[in-house]
Motif scaffolding. Structure first.
Motif, PDB file in Angstrom:
ATOM      1  N   ILE A 179     -13.737   8.130   0.514  1.00  0.00           N
ATOM      2  CA  ILE A 179     -12.642   7.197   0.257  1.00  0.00           C
ATOM      3  C   ILE A 179     -12.901   6.425  -1.036  1.00  0.00           C
ATOM      4  CG2 ILE A 179     -11.418   5.179   1.154  1.00  0.00           C
ATOM      5  CD1 ILE A 179     -12.094   6.206   3.974  1.00  0.00           C
ATOM      6  N   TYR A 180     -14.126   5.945  -1.201  1.00  0.00           N
ATOM      7  CA  TYR A 180     -14.482   5.234  -2.432  1.00  0.00           C
ATOM      8  C   TYR A 180     -14.383   6.158  -3.644  1.00  0.00           C
ATOM      9  CZ  TYR A 180     -16.122   0.692  -0.711  1.00  0.00           C
ATOM     10  OH  TYR A 180     -16.190  -0.572  -0.192  1.00  0.00           O
ATOM     11  N   ALA A 183     -10.898   6.467  -4.773  1.00  0.00           N
ATOM     12  CA  ALA A 183     -10.444   5.234  -5.421  1.00  0.00           C
ATOM     13  C   ALA A 183     -11.056   5.075  -6.814  1.00  0.00           C
ATOM     14  CB  ALA A 183     -10.800   4.033  -4.553  1.00  0.00           C
ATOM     15  N   ASP A 186      -9.225   6.776  -9.559  1.00  0.00           N
ATOM     16  CA  ASP A 186      -7.931   6.196  -9.922  1.00  0.00           C
ATOM     17  C   ASP A 186      -8.061   5.025 -10.886  1.00  0.00           C
ATOM     18  OD1 ASP A 186      -6.401   7.971  -8.493  1.00  0.00           O
ATOM     19  OD2 ASP A 186      -6.360   6.747  -6.670  1.00  0.00           O
ATOM     20  N   THR A 210     -15.294  -2.285 -11.653  1.00  0.00           N
ATOM     21  CA  THR A 210     -15.292  -1.399 -10.489  1.00  0.00           C
ATOM     22  C   THR A 210     -15.085  -2.156  -9.181  1.00  0.00           C
ATOM     23  OG1 THR A 210     -16.799   0.107 -11.656  1.00  0.00           O
ATOM     24  CG2 THR A 210     -16.571   0.394  -9.274  1.00  0.00           C
ATOM     25  N   GLN A 213     -11.583  -3.765  -8.718  1.00  0.00           N
ATOM     26  CA  GLN A 213     -10.550  -2.749  -8.541  1.00  0.00           C
ATOM     27  C   GLN A 213     -10.610  -2.104  -7.154  1.00  0.00           C
ATOM     28  OE1 GLN A 213      -8.081  -1.681 -10.462  1.00  0.00           O
ATOM     29  NE2 GLN A 213      -8.472  -2.798 -12.344  1.00  0.00           N
ATOM     30  N   LEU A 214     -11.780  -2.155  -6.519  1.00  0.00           N
ATOM     31  CA  LEU A 214     -11.957  -1.503  -5.219  1.00  0.00           C
ATOM     32  C   LEU A 214     -11.782  -2.459  -4.042  1.00  0.00           C
ATOM     33  CD1 LEU A 214     -15.072   0.758  -5.925  1.00  0.00           C
ATOM     34  CD2 LEU A 214     -12.680   1.443  -5.816  1.00  0.00           C
ATOM     35  N   VAL A 217      -9.610  -1.143  -1.161  1.00  0.00           N
ATOM     36  CA  VAL A 217     -10.302  -0.067  -0.458  1.00  0.00           C
ATOM     37  C   VAL A 217     -11.454  -0.629   0.367  1.00  0.00           C
ATOM     38  CG1 VAL A 217     -11.561   2.095  -0.744  1.00  0.00           C
ATOM     39  CG2 VAL A 217      -9.647   1.565  -2.250  1.00  0.00           C
ATOM     40  N   THR A 218     -12.164  -1.611  -0.187  1.00  0.00           N
ATOM     41  CA  THR A 218     -13.268  -2.235   0.549  1.00  0.00           C
ATOM     42  C   THR A 218     -12.757  -2.919   1.809  1.00  0.00           C
ATOM     43  OG1 THR A 218     -14.484  -2.580  -1.519  1.00  0.00           O
ATOM     44  CG2 THR A 218     -15.142  -3.899   0.385  1.00  0.00           C
ATOM     45  N   TYR A 220     -10.192  -2.000   3.600  1.00  0.00           N
ATOM     46  CA  TYR A 220      -9.936  -0.920   4.559  1.00  0.00           C
ATOM     47  C   TYR A 220     -11.239  -0.398   5.158  1.00  0.00           C
ATOM     48  CZ  TYR A 220      -8.835   3.753   6.268  1.00  0.00           C
ATOM     49  OH  TYR A 220      -8.746   4.886   7.033  1.00  0.00           O
ATOM     50  N   GLU A 295      -5.210  -9.459  -2.543  1.00  0.00           N
ATOM     51  CA  GLU A 295      -5.087  -8.052  -2.867  1.00  0.00           C
ATOM     52  C   GLU A 295      -4.028  -7.395  -1.999  1.00  0.00           C
ATOM     53  OE1 GLU A 295      -6.540  -6.617  -5.341  1.00  0.00           O
ATOM     54  OE2 GLU A 295      -7.750  -8.356  -5.880  1.00  0.00           O
ATOM     55  N   LEU A 297      -2.399  -3.610  -0.857  1.00  0.00           N
ATOM     56  CA  LEU A 297      -2.536  -2.165  -0.915  1.00  0.00           C
ATOM     57  C   LEU A 297      -1.262  -1.557  -1.474  1.00  0.00           C
ATOM     58  CD1 LEU A 297      -4.225  -1.514   2.521  1.00  0.00           C
ATOM     59  CD2 LEU A 297      -5.297  -1.396   0.294  1.00  0.00           C
TER      60      LEU A 297
END
Length: 298
Positions: A179-180, A183, A186, A210, A213-214, A217-218, A220, A295, A297
């Motif tokens: 998953i990371y 991401a 992207d 980095t 931007q994540l 995702v983190t 999730y 943030e 999604l």
């Protein structure tokens, strides 16, 4: 709006709900109804021996939790497990993804190799690690070779839960790594190039570009990690043969619910515990969402 236009919209809506009806029926039968039935059971004393009967008890099952010592042990074990496993697997997944996102030799091979534990059956992994954790197993052999103390990983209450933690970090981190990795690919390279022009180093680019931007995702990964850790059952069950031992060291919330439901046949109290666990998970998710509120999604 004309009558004809209204009829067209009604037909379109009916057609849409018609296409969705199989999914709605399946979710209703296998998700919504079991949840409602579990809530119903949580306020009843259920007799499963002979003729099934229900006796309304109100909040008695929830009040019983206060004096249940095994519940507090299970909560402590589960919380300790989550506090160690979730950060560890998240950090490990991010580090592995960052490394595999670089232009290194045999990158595709390592991506496949690191992901293999995720596709392996959980029960098979537990049996493999039980062999590794055996008193005369591979792990103690390696520890002895390097001069470190050995342990009775399966029988010592002080390290039994740690053994499950190590196994789950190793087997779960690769899933979040993928998953990371998606991401990371992207993130626009122009941001890194601009940072290099400004004189930023590798570490500065990682923390300033980095990691921010994540964040979605983190969020999730952490939420799914916590949900997974609070639902820990099969590893603890196989390790301890369903007892949660040694000395309740591997007793988790879901294993405790299983014991009350299918060993003690106390479905009412087990349903109350399951309801409480669901509320705890939802509260933790809401708290995490508060910290990640800036943030969104995409």
């Amino acid at each position: 709006m004309s009558k004809r236009a209204g009829n067209n919209r009604l037909r379109e809506a009916a057609a849409g709900y018609g296409f969705m009806s199989p999914a709605i029926l399946i979710l209703g039968c296998f998700l919504l109804l079991p949840i409602l039935y579990a809530i119903f059971l949580s306020v009843h004393k259920v007799n499963l021996l002979g003729e099934v009967s229900y006796k309304f008890t109100g909040t008695a099952n929830f009040e019983r939790m206060i004096d249940d010592q095994r519940l507090w042990i299970a909560l402590r074990n589960t919380a300790r497990y989550a506090l160690i496993v979730v950060p560890s697997q998240t950090i490990l997944a991010l580090v592995l993804a960052s490394i595999l996102n670089m232009k290194i030799r045999f990158r595709n091979f390592f991506r496949v190799a690191y992901y293999l534990p995720t596709v392996t059956s959980s029960a098979v992994l537990v049996l493999i690690f039980m062999w590794i954790y055996n008193t005369n197993g591979l792990l103690n052999f390696l520890l002895e070779k390097v001069g470190l103390p050995t342990y009775n990983w399966l029988g010592d209450p002080s390290v039994a839960l740690a053994g499950i933690m190590i196994m789950n970090i190793w087997s779960t981190a690769p899933l979040f790594m993928v998953i990371y990795l998606a991401a990371l690919q992207d993130i626009p390279q122009s941001q890194y190039e601009a940072a290099e022009i400004d004189g930023a180093g590798v570490w500065q680019k990682f923390w300033r570009i980095t990691v921010p931007q994540l964040k979605p995702v983190t969020f999730y990964v952490v939420v799914m990690g916590i949900i997974g850790t609070f639902q820990l059952f099969d590893q603890s069950y196989i390790f301890s043969a369903g007892s949660g031992g040694p000395n309740n060291a591997t007793l988790t919330m879901v294993l405790l619910i299983y014991q009350y439901a299918f060993k003690n046949l106390d479905m009412g109290y087990a349903s109350a515990l399951a309801f409480m666990l669901a509320v705890v998970i939802m509260l933790i998710t809401v708290i995490q969402r508060f910290f990640f509120r800036e943030e969104k999604l995409n």
